[in-house]
Design a protein around this motif. Structure first.
Motif, PDB file in Angstrom:
ATOM      1  N   ARG A  87       0.825  -1.205   0.000  1.00 11.57           N
ATOM      2  CA  ARG A  87       0.000   0.000   0.000  1.00 11.57           C
ATOM      3  C   ARG A  87       0.861   1.258   0.000  1.00 11.57           C
ATOM      4  N   TYR A  88       2.022   1.174   0.634  1.00 14.49           N
ATOM      5  CA  TYR A  88       2.971   2.290   0.623  1.00 14.49           C
ATOM      6  C   TYR A  88       4.189   1.885  -0.193  1.00 14.49           C
ATOM      7  N   GLN A  89       4.792   2.903  -0.791  1.00 15.77           N
ATOM      8  CA  GLN A  89       6.051   2.684  -1.487  1.00 15.77           C
ATOM      9  C   GLN A  89       7.178   2.661  -0.453  1.00 15.77           C
ATOM     10  N   ARG A  90       8.117   1.725  -0.624  1.00 16.95           N
ATOM     11  CA  ARG A  90       9.232   1.699   0.331  1.00 16.95           C
ATOM     12  C   ARG A  90      10.505   2.179  -0.330  1.00 16.95           C
ATOM     13  N   LEU A  91      11.157   3.167   0.325  1.00 14.49           N
ATOM     14  CA  LEU A  91      12.414   3.726  -0.175  1.00 14.49           C
ATOM     15  C   LEU A  91      13.485   3.431   0.867  1.00 14.49           C
ATOM     16  N   ILE A  92      14.616   2.934   0.419  1.00 18.47           N
ATOM     17  CA  ILE A  92      15.632   2.497   1.387  1.00 18.47           C
ATOM     18  C   ILE A  92      16.943   3.257   1.233  1.00 18.47           C
ATOM     19  N   MET A  93      17.447   3.757   2.369  1.00 24.48           N
ATOM     20  CA  MET A  93      18.825   4.289   2.401  1.00 24.48           C
ATOM     21  C   MET A  93      19.502   3.663   3.618  1.00 24.48           C
ATOM     22  N   ASP A  94      20.356   2.706   3.375  1.00 25.93           N
ATOM     23  CA  ASP A  94      20.953   2.013   4.520  1.00 25.93           C
ATOM     24  C   ASP A  94      22.410   2.384   4.752  1.00 25.93           C
ATOM     25  N   GLU A  95      22.903   3.355   4.003  1.00 27.09           N
ATOM     26  CA  GLU A  95      24.292   3.758   4.189  1.00 27.09           C
ATOM     27  C   GLU A  95      24.375   5.155   4.762  1.00 27.09           C
ATOM     28  N   ARG A  96      25.284   5.310   5.690  1.00 24.11           N
ATOM     29  CA  ARG A  96      25.487   6.640   6.248  1.00 24.11           C
ATOM     30  C   ARG A  96      26.255   7.505   5.263  1.00 24.11           C
ATOM     31  N   ILE A  97      25.927   8.803   5.305  1.00 21.39           N
ATOM     32  CA  ILE A  97      26.621   9.759   4.445  1.00 21.39           C
ATOM     33  C   ILE A  97      28.127   9.719   4.707  1.00 21.39           C
ATOM     34  N   GLY A  98      28.896   9.660   3.635  1.00 17.82           N
ATOM     35  CA  GLY A  98      30.346   9.746   3.806  1.00 17.82           C
ATOM     36  C   GLY A  98      31.017   8.401   3.966  1.00 17.82           C
ATOM     37  N   THR A  99      30.229   7.344   4.246  1.00 19.49           N
ATOM     38  CA  THR A  99      30.876   6.053   4.455  1.00 19.49           C
ATOM     39  C   THR A  99      31.107   5.335   3.138  1.00 19.49           C
ATOM     40  N   VAL A 100      30.403   5.806   2.082  1.00 26.09           N
ATOM     41  CA  VAL A 100      30.645   5.262   0.751  1.00 26.09           C
ATOM     42  C   VAL A 100      31.300   6.379  -0.047  1.00 26.09           C
ATOM     43  N   PRO A 101      32.485   6.119  -0.609  1.00 24.22           N
ATOM     44  CA  PRO A 101      33.190   7.204  -1.285  1.00 24.22           C
ATOM     45  C   PRO A 101      32.319   7.809  -2.388  1.00 24.22           C
ATOM     46  N   SER A 102      32.282   9.121  -2.430  1.00 24.70           N
ATOM     47  CA  SER A 102      31.519   9.796  -3.469  1.00 24.70           C
ATOM     48  C   SER A 102      32.331   9.778  -4.751  1.00 24.70           C
ATOM     49  N   THR A 103      31.639   9.819  -5.872  1.00 22.27           N
ATOM     50  CA  THR A 103      32.351   9.793  -7.141  1.00 22.27           C
ATOM     51  C   THR A 103      33.043  11.122  -7.411  1.00 22.27           C
ATOM     52  N   GLY A 104      32.679  12.133  -6.623  1.00 20.68           N
ATOM     53  CA  GLY A 104      33.339  13.418  -6.783  1.00 20.68           C
ATOM     54  C   GLY A 104      32.676  14.305  -7.816  1.00 20.68           C
ATOM     55  N   GLU A 105      32.151  13.727  -8.876  1.00 25.00           N
ATOM     56  CA  GLU A 105      31.491  14.552  -9.886  1.00 25.00           C
ATOM     57  C   GLU A 105      30.047  14.792  -9.467  1.00 25.00           C
ATOM     58  N   GLU A 106      29.352  15.639 -10.223  1.00 24.50           N
ATOM     59  CA  GLU A 106      27.917  15.828  -9.974  1.00 24.50           C
ATOM     60  C   GLU A 106      27.225  14.543 -10.398  1.00 24.50           C
ATOM     61  N   ALA A 107      27.522  13.490  -9.677  1.00 26.54           N
ATOM     62  CA  ALA A 107      27.092  12.173 -10.111  1.00 26.54           C
ATOM     63  C   ALA A 107      25.585  12.033 -10.113  1.00 26.54           C
ATOM     64  N   ALA A 108      24.953  12.803  -9.277  1.00 22.64           N
ATOM     65  CA  ALA A 108      23.540  12.543  -9.078  1.00 22.64           C
ATOM     66  C   ALA A 108      22.703  13.804  -9.177  1.00 22.64           C
ATOM     67  N   PRO A 109      22.684  14.384 -10.378  1.00 21.87           N
ATOM     68  CA  PRO A 109      21.829  15.557 -10.501  1.00 21.87           C
ATOM     69  C   PRO A 109      20.404  15.080 -10.339  1.00 21.87           C
ATOM     70  N   TYR A 110      19.603  15.874  -9.692  1.00 20.32           N
ATOM     71  CA  TYR A 110      18.246  15.430  -9.454  1.00 20.32           C
ATOM     72  C   TYR A 110      17.324  16.307 -10.261  1.00 20.32           C
ATOM     73  N   SER A 111      16.795  15.783 -11.334  1.00 15.20           N
ATOM     74  CA  SER A 111      15.934  16.612 -12.158  1.00 15.20           C
ATOM     75  C   SER A 111      14.638  15.896 -12.466  1.00 15.20           C
ATOM     76  N   ALA A 112      13.823  16.564 -13.247  1.00 17.01           N
ATOM     77  CA  ALA A 112      12.453  16.106 -13.447  1.00 17.01           C
ATOM     78  C   ALA A 112      12.361  14.666 -13.935  1.00 17.01           C
ATOM     79  N   GLY A 113      11.311  14.029 -13.524  1.00 14.09           N
ATOM     80  CA  GLY A 113      10.972  12.725 -14.064  1.00 14.09           C
ATOM     81  C   GLY A 113      11.767  11.583 -13.481  1.00 14.09           C
ATOM     82  N   PRO A 114      11.250  10.372 -13.632  1.00  9.74           N
ATOM     83  CA  PRO A 114      11.971   9.210 -13.143  1.00  9.74           C
ATOM     84  C   PRO A 114      13.285   9.073 -13.899  1.00  9.74           C
TER      85      PRO A 114
END
Ligand code: ADP
Ligand code: ZN
Ligand code: ZN
Length: 730
Positions: free
Chosen positions: A322-349
């Motif tokens: 009935r509800y959508q489940r979204l999971i984030m199981d990693e703490r910020i900073g514990t997984v190395p970031s790619t350094g680039e704007e790897a994850a721009p968040y823009s319109a649409g799926p």
């Protein structure tokens, strides 16, 4: 010509005014209009609920005239009225009570001139609209979760570990809604604003570019004038984002597009007096009706619940789809970031690359703290802090790191007792002990407030040797100061210990300044109650310890384990929030039951496992979320009257066959756990059903019976009764 209107006014729950009253008005007034009307000898605020068609019968009626409308205010929306109507009927209260309680109190006393002044808009902002604060690069999980959220329409539950960056997800989700539609509004609810002053400034900063006063707060800590101002800004559509506590679920927001409920499991979302609504549940309902009513003008309204330890109700809803489940199981900073704007968040799926979390060593759940259970059966007798824990704290102090020691009991000692005659510091007005507060040498009742100086000698036998039993935060702080007396910080200064609880934060601003000194690193060891266990983004804490959490393991309340588990997970979540330390951070739990499954699940940071085990138990027992319940509470001078009233009303329900073929079960009345408070005896009756609809039908039909029963001579002395639907504590 006259217009006949059905108008809702504030009415005490148990008065004869249950529904709207009929008035006439020379001017036509649309439904939802705020008006002043005469009621008895007074003039009160009312809301136009219905416009009646002209009819001869109305002409005959003696109706009074509307005194005036609140000018310049657009009417309350159909959705708002529907929300209020639903709340009143679901939680078994009168419409007037709910409607008027949902409006800012100051609205009642304003003249039209004063109102006009309040409605003046702030000066238009001259800045161009530049989205601010976009410096953070989203983590892969944050980006993935936002894209998934966009691609769905169901209510969403963000199951995000402590420190996984849930707030950033809320901020981005809100930003997108606000960007896409220049009129859109967002409601963000938090359990207690005063506990997290950080959060409000984060929202204000992030949306500063929208212009002045576009982000407003709505909670009970505001002055009546501030609350009115925020409310008007939201109602007029000027405020784009409302940040508030549970009461904010009723904010009038004509263009509401997103509701965020942070820490959705938190018990403070349940109102504990009057209409005992769950703001979390109403948020889900509101998003649904906002969407249904989203005629032509605007798009749907989403709801996003978030927690590291979701309520079992919401969790079960995700399992059932009935509800959508979204999971984030990693703490910020514990997984190395790619350094680039790897994850721009823009319109649409967006097909964000989502890599499942890497395989983990036990205890390395995304760099959450390592959980250590201390078996108190094997520690020196009467020890309060186990020696290995003390050693670990001392090491942190020497390294310049902070520790947080959590004990959910304030005061010095819960009881003061005489060992000669057995006298205990009972409250004369309650069935509870008065707590010893050493700082002002008082015995204070935490239920009725009754306070006295500590007696010099035992009031019953004169023995001067009366002693504290057990321990609260005040005594723990004192004890730690003795134990750590020789320990030095890296700068050679002696250890600094501080305490934060309801006693140290009574004065306005005290909590903020105490939290600031923790953030500034001025404190090495922080002792406190659940006030410090939740929500705070402490950066230098590497050790959290729960001193005595066992009590809740064996409570008669079936929700106690869920609350304990979530509190301990939250507390543990305060440790290692800085990625540089997260690997070495620890959560210590002192317990006499180290093998208890709750602690085993805690050790693995295994919320899902814990939830599965709890849900299985509840399903077998037909308890929430698999069954539905309500409590009816009654208060009187004697248990006999309080219980008698409930039992008589239940017998009458039986006689009238209201329970519908046994679909609903009403159990015999029992005294409440704390049976007497301030000389009033309290009793309760549990009503259960496997069907929510059947329970609702029963309660609606039973209400008039309860009213009638109260009128019987033998129950005249009843002080009050109330229904609590979906109670959170039993
Ligand atoms: P949660 O609410 O999930 O416990 P927070 O939202 O408080 O976690 O985030 C934890 C910390 O991580 C905060 O200090 C926050 O500013 C930081 N943070 C969140 N997202 C990012 C990101 N994408 N990049 C860097 N730091 C982040
Ligand atoms: Zn005595
Ligand atoms: Zn008392």
């Amino acid at each position: 010509m006259s217009n006949w209107l059905q108008i809702v006014v504030a009415a005490p729950a148990h008065s004869s005014i249950a529904g709207p009253l009929t008035y006439q008005s020379e001017l036509p007034l649309p439904v939802g209009s705020l008006v002043r009307v005469p009621l008895g000898k007074r003039e009160v605020l009312g809301v136009v609920w219905e416009v009646l068609p002209d009819s001869g019968a109305l002409l005959e009626m003696q109706t009074r005239h509307v005194a005036g409308a609140l000018q310049g205010l657009p009417p309350l929306s159909a959705t708002w009225r529907k929300l209020v109507q639903f709340t009143a009927s679901y939680y078994q209260r009168s419409l007037g009570e709910v409607a008027l309680a949902a409006l800012p109190p100051q609205l009642r006393d304003l003249s039209n001139v004063q109102l006009a002044r309040r409605l003046k808009r702030p000066m238009a902002d001259t800045r161009g609209e530049q989205p601010g604060g976009r410096s953070l690069v989203l983590s892969a999980q944050q980006a993935a979760v936002l894209a998934e959220f966009d691609a769905d329409t169901r209510p969403a539950l963000l199951f995000g570990a402590t420190g996984s960056g849930k707030t950033e997800v809320y901020l981005r989700a809100a930003a997108r809604v606000l960007e896409l539609d220049p009129a859109a509004q967002v409601l963000v609810m938090v359990p207690e604003i005063n506990l997290t002053p950080q959060l409000q400034s984060r929202f204000e900063e992030r949306f500063a570019h929208l212009g002045k006063e576009r982000v407003v707060a709505l909670h009970s800590g505001l002055t009546p004038a501030q609350r009115l101002k925020s409310w008007l800004a939201a109602h007029a559509g000027h405020a784009r984002l409302v940040l508030g506590t549970r009461m904010a679920v009723f904010a009038s927001m004509p263009n509401l597009r997103l509701i965020v409920v942070d820490e959705e499991h938190d018990p403070s979302y349940k109102q504990q007096e009057g209409a005992r609504y769950s703001a979390r549940d109403l948020a889900v309902y509101r998003a649904k009706i906002e969407t249904e009513d989203a005629t032509h003008a605007h798009g749907p309204c989403r709801v996003l619940l978030g927690s590291a330890t979701p309520s079992l109700e919401s969790w079960q809803a995700t399992l059932a789809g009935r509800y959508q489940r979204l999971i984030m199981d990693e703490r910020i900073g514990t997984v190395p970031s790619t350094g680039e704007e790897a994850a721009p968040y823009s319109a649409g799926p967006q097909p964000e690359p989502y890599s499942p979390p890497k395989a983990r060593e036990p205890g390395d759940a995304g760099s959450l703290p390592t959980v250590r259970r201390v078996d108190m059966n094997h520690q020196p007798k009467h020890c309060i802090i186990a020696p290995p824990l003390l050693e670990a704290i001392a090491q942190r102090v020497a390294r310049g790191e902070q520790s947080l020691i959590f004990l959910n009991r304030r005061g010095y000692a819960p009881v003061l007792a005489c060992h000669d005659c057995g006298w205990k510091s009972e409250c004369p007005h309650c069935s509870a002990f008065r707590v010893f507060h050493k700082i002002d040498r008082t015995l204070r009742c935490h239920h009725c407030g009754f306070t006295e100086r500590v007696p010099r000698a035992c009031p019953s036998c004169g023995n001067i040797d009366i002693a504290p039993v057990g321990r609260g935060t005040e005594r723990l702080e004192e004890h730690l100061a003795e134990l750590l007396a020789g320990v030095k910080r890296p700068d050679g200064e002696p250890v600094r210990i501080a305490r934060i609880d309801a006693d140290t934060t009574r004065l306005k601003g005290a909590l903020e300044s105490q939290l600031a000194s923790v953030h500034a690193g001025e404190v090495d060891v922080l002792v406190g109650t659940q006030m410090i266990a939740k929500g705070h983004d402490f950066r230098h804490i590497t050790l959290v310890a729960a001193i005595n959490p066992d009590g809740a393991l064996f409570s008669s309340d079936f929700r106690a384990p869920e609350r304990l588990f979530s509190l301990l997970m939250q507390a543990g979540g305060r440790a290692g929030r800085d990625a540089r330390h997260s690997g070495a951070s620890e959560m210590w739990v002192q317990t006499f039951h180290p093998e208890h499954p709750l602690f085993a699940a805690l050790k693995q940071h295994d919320y899902a496992g814990f939830a599965a085990q709890q849900l299985a138990e509840r399903e077998a027992a037909g308890m929430s979320p698999f069954g539905f319940s309500a409590l009816v509470r009654a208060e009187a001078r004697t248990q006999e009257v309080a219980q008698g009233f409930l039992n008589a009303a239940a017998a009458q329900a039986d006689a009238l066959q209201l329970t519908g073929n046994g679909q609903v079960t009403a159990y015999p009345a029992v005294p409440m756990t704390i049976q007497r408070v301030a000389d009033i005896e309290r009793a309760q009756m549990l009503v259960e059903s496997p069907s929510r609809a059947a329970l609702q039908r029963f309660l609606a039909n039973w209400q008039p019976v309860l009213f009638e029963t109260r009128q019987q001579a033998e129950f005249k002395s009843l002080i009050r009764w109330a229904i609590d639907v979906d109670p959170i504590a039993i």
